[in-house]
Scaffold this active site. Sequence first.
Site, short mmCIF file in Angstrom:
data_model
loop_
_atom_site.label_atom_id
_atom_site.label_comp_id
_atom_site.label_asym_id
_atom_site.label_seq_id
_atom_site.Cartn_x
_atom_site.Cartn_y
_atom_site.Cartn_z
N ASP A 65 -7.62 -3.32 5.38
CA ASP A 65 -7.32 -2.61 4.14
C ASP A 65 -8.26 -3.02 3.02
OD1 ASP A 65 -5.26 -0.63 4.32
OD2 ASP A 65 -3.85 -2.22 4.81
N GLU A 96 -4.93 1.92 -0.72
CA GLU A 96 -5.41 0.90 0.23
C GLU A 96 -5.31 -0.48 -0.39
OE1 GLU A 96 -5.85 1.49 3.23
OE2 GLU A 96 -6.50 3.56 3.49
N HIS A 99 -1.74 -1.45 -0.14
CA HIS A 99 -1.44 -1.90 1.22
C HIS A 99 -1.87 -3.35 1.42
CE1 HIS A 99 -1.89 2.56 2.71
NE2 HIS A 99 -0.88 2.39 1.87
N TYR A 103 0.77 -7.02 2.12
CA TYR A 103 0.82 -8.08 3.13
C TYR A 103 0.94 -9.45 2.46
CZ TYR A 103 -0.72 -4.27 6.12
OH TYR A 103 -0.80 -3.08 6.78
N GLU A 156 -8.54 4.12 10.05
CA GLU A 156 -7.22 4.54 9.57
C GLU A 156 -6.26 4.85 10.71
OE1 GLU A 156 -6.18 4.92 6.42
OE2 GLU A 156 -7.93 5.19 5.14
N GLU A 190 -1.39 6.24 5.77
CA GLU A 190 -2.58 6.30 6.63
C GLU A 190 -2.63 7.61 7.41
OE1 GLU A 190 -4.55 4.29 5.79
OE2 GLU A 190 -3.83 2.23 5.67
N HIS A 193 -4.17 9.97 5.01
CA HIS A 193 -5.58 9.60 4.79
C HIS A 193 -6.45 10.04 5.96
CE1 HIS A 193 -4.18 5.97 2.08
NE2 HIS A 193 -3.78 7.15 1.63
#
EC number: 1.17.4.1
Length: 320
Positions: A65, A96, A99, A103, A156, A190, A193
Site C-alpha cells: 500500500d 491507499e 489502507h 495496518y 491491486e 481495491e 481501484h
Amino acid sequence: MTYYNAINWNEIEDSVDKSTWEKLTEQFWLDTRIPLSNDLDDWRKLSDMEKDLVGKVFGGLTLLDTVQSESGMAALKKDVRTPHEEAVLNNIEFMESVHAKSYSSIFSTLNTKSEIEEIFDWVAENPYLQKKAEIVNEIYKHGSPLEKKVASVFLETFLFYSGFFTPLYYLGNNKLPNVAEIIKLIIRDESVHGTYIGYKFQLGFNELDEREQEKLRDWMYDLLYTLYENEEAYTEYLYDGVGWTEEVKTFLRYNANKALMNLGQNPLFPDTANDVNPIVMNGISTGTSNHDFFSQVGNGYLLGTVEAMQDSDYLIGLEN
C-alpha cells in the site's frame, strides 16, 4: 490567454470517471472508527506462530500500500486521459494511504512496540517482499503508460491477496472480526481501484494495432509469471508453518485471473471461485458487519456495506 483550466464536473468526457468517483466517495471510511480492541481476547488465544504470521502478513500489505500511495498513483497521473480521471486517482491515492495507516492501527492494538519494530525490520529485509516491490516500482518509474496500468492492476487485484487470505480465514472461523472488517473494507476499495484502472488500460490497449497488442500481451503474461513465481515462494515462507500454503496458492491463482479480467484479457489459470476455500470466499462476498462506529462518538453515522464486484464489472463500459 488561459494559464490553467478549472475542472468542470458538469462536462464529463467519460461517464466512468464520474460513476467511479461517486462510488469511491460513497464508501469512504477510516480505520479509527473500527473497535479493534474488541479483538484482543481472540488475539490472546492465537498461538505464537499464528501471531507471527498475522504480523508479517500485515507488514507485507503495508509495504504494498505504501508503494501504491507513494509511487503508483503519482506514476499513473502522468498519463491521464481526462481531468476527472486525475481526480479519481487523487482519491485512490489518499485511500491507499488510509489502507497503509490501517495496518498500523492493527499493530498498535495487538502488538508491543518492540514487536512492531521487528515487523517493519522484517519487511525491510524480506527478499520476496522487496522483490515484488522492486518489480512493480521499476515499472512505475520506467514503464510505458499501459505497462504502468498493468503493474497497478496486478498489485491491486493479485499481489495483495496472499495477505488478505489470513484475516478472511480467521473471520470464517469467528476470530478477529474487527481486524477482518478493515480488510473487507480495503478489499471493497481495491476491487473498484483495480476495475477502474483496468478499464483505463483497455481504452488504451484497444487503440493499439494488433502487433502492438500482441507484444504488450506477451509482456503482460511474462510479468504475471514472474510475479507469481515470487509470490509462490513468499506464500511458502509465510504459510508452510500453519499448513495453509496450497489453499493460499489457489486463492492467488484465482485472483490473478481476476486481474487479467480487469485488463480485458483471458484467464491464465484453471482455478475458479469453486476451488477457493469457501470460508475465504464468503469473507469476500458478504457485507461488512455494519458496526455503528460513528455513533460511539455521538453522530450516529452508519458505515455502508461492502458490495462485491461481479465478473461483468471487470469489462465496465467496454462490452462488445
